[in-house]
Design a protein around this motif. Structure first.
Motif: not given
Ligand SMILES: *[C@@H]1O[C@H](CO)[C@@H](O)[C@H](O)[C@H]1NC(C)=O
Length: 358
Positions: A85-92, A162-167, A278-284
């Motif tokens: 998972l990602t971990l950042d202050f906004e979505y902590l 961090l949206n893109y970290a899954r890549n 925009l988004g991290s989804l389309p390249p996937f």
């Protein structure tokens, strides 16, 4: 203690189900689908958590019959389920609730190893104070990797790297980790994560619930579709939309076939000409759609975030529920705090460990 938590969670879920039952209805997947979790609207609402701002979760123990973990804390122990998972202050608050939910519903919670992708440091203490026995590791994800790849138009600059970290999971995790479950931070798991872990991917590199009735066209621009060189990539693929917020990934295959680079290649094209919104989804989608091992839709009951602006709430899709995903612009913790929750937000609350400031 644990059964009380489980039981109360179950009761509140059951109550909500009873209250909602008459209004449960199906809706068109294309409407329900909002691509990724980290939306752009809460940047200003970012707030800093102090380490004291989360309650300590109760301890979780493996049930009888779990394969014993040989080397406690060793990421390479083969008897483990790996979750990233990602971990950042906004979505902590969301990430902490997601971890809590996984532990509560797993038969073998001590056999789950968590991999947290972070761009902020200082979160390690918070995690170990909240979950004292948790097996986890933090990985620093350099936002510059992504900033170079996304164009600097005003809207895109707002996007969370961090949206893109899954890549980059396959590169970041130890080579001994051969499979991982990637999860967004705005979801809770209400079933044994080991079932998702055990999904067969066949020859495929990733598995995810697919939505073949969704309108696939809309994820890409007219310019993309009229360029045969680009759109030809989907020829003969039966490409279907899938949500990248819940994926089972075969990391060995990912590394072997160099998928990180393939995804980056599309991002570089996007930088020069607009081939998708925009988004991290389309390249996937470009790389994997049509090559995805299907997973039961119960493992991504998505779209529950609805739309904050319109104040719309979403219902569950028909069928079983193993994972609830508040994708879309609304987040349950924000709506609960503002005393304007959607009915299904009550299903998120039992996992919330955030201590409201007095
Ligand atoms: C799918 O989306 C495209 C682009 O937004 C639109 O032109 C088309 O009419 C849609 N098709 C259907 C069947 O809704």
């Amino acid at each position: 203690m644990q059964w009380i938590i489980r039981f109360s969670g179950f009761v509140s879920a059951a109550l909500v189900m009873i209250v909602l039952a008459p209004s449960l209805q199906s809706f068109h997947p294309a409407e329900a689908i909002r691509s990724h979790s980290h939306s752009h609207s809460h940047i200003d609402g970012r707030f800093r958590h102090r380490t004291s701002s989360f309650r300590r979760a109760s301890e979780f123990r493996n049930a009888a019959g779990c394969v014993p973990v040989q080397h406690s804390g060793d990421v390479c122990d083969p008897a483990q389920v790996h979750v990233a998972l990602t971990l950042d202050f906004e979505y902590l608050r969301g990430s902490i609730a997601a971890v809590h939910s996984i532990l509560q519903h797993a038969s073998c919670p001590e056999s789950v190893f968590f991999h947290f992708l972070v761009s902020d440091t200082n979160l390690k203490t918070l995690v170990s104070q909240t979950f004292p026995k948790l097996k986890f590791k933090l990985y620093y994800f350099d936002p510059e990797i992504v900033r170079k790849l996304i164009s600097t138009s005003v809207r895109q600059a707002l996007e969370q790297p961090l949206n893109y970290a899954r890549n980059y999971i396959a590169d970041m995790l130890e080579p001994c980790v051969r499979r991982v479950i990637y999860l967004d931070s705005d979801l809770v798991v209400v079933d044994d994560v080991a079932k998702l872990w055990g999904t067969s991917l066949g020859e495929k590199t990733i598995g995810a619930p697919e939505y073949c009735h969704a309108n696939f066209t809309k994820y890409f621009t007219g310019g993309f579709w009229s360029n045969r060189q680009y759109s030809g990539i989907f020829n003969g693929r039966n490409a279907c939309y899938f949500n990248t917020g819940v994926m089972v990934i075969d990391l060995e295959k990912w590394r072997e076939f160099g998928y990180t680079k393939r995804i980056e290649k599309w991002m570089e094209i996007q930088k020069n000409e607009r081939i998708y919104e925009l988004g991290s989804l389309p390249p996937f989608l470009l790389v994997f759609a049509g090559h995805v091992a299907p997973i039961d839709h119960g493992w991504n009951q998505h779209g529950l975030g609805g739309d904050n602006v319109k104040g719309s709430c979403r219902d569950l899709h028909p069928g079983p529920v193993s994972l609830l995903h508040w994708s879309g612009s609304g987040k349950p913790w924000l709506r609960l705090d503002s005393k304007q929750p959607c009915p299904l937000d009550a299903l998120w609350s039992p996992y919330d460990l955030y201590k409201q400031p007095l």
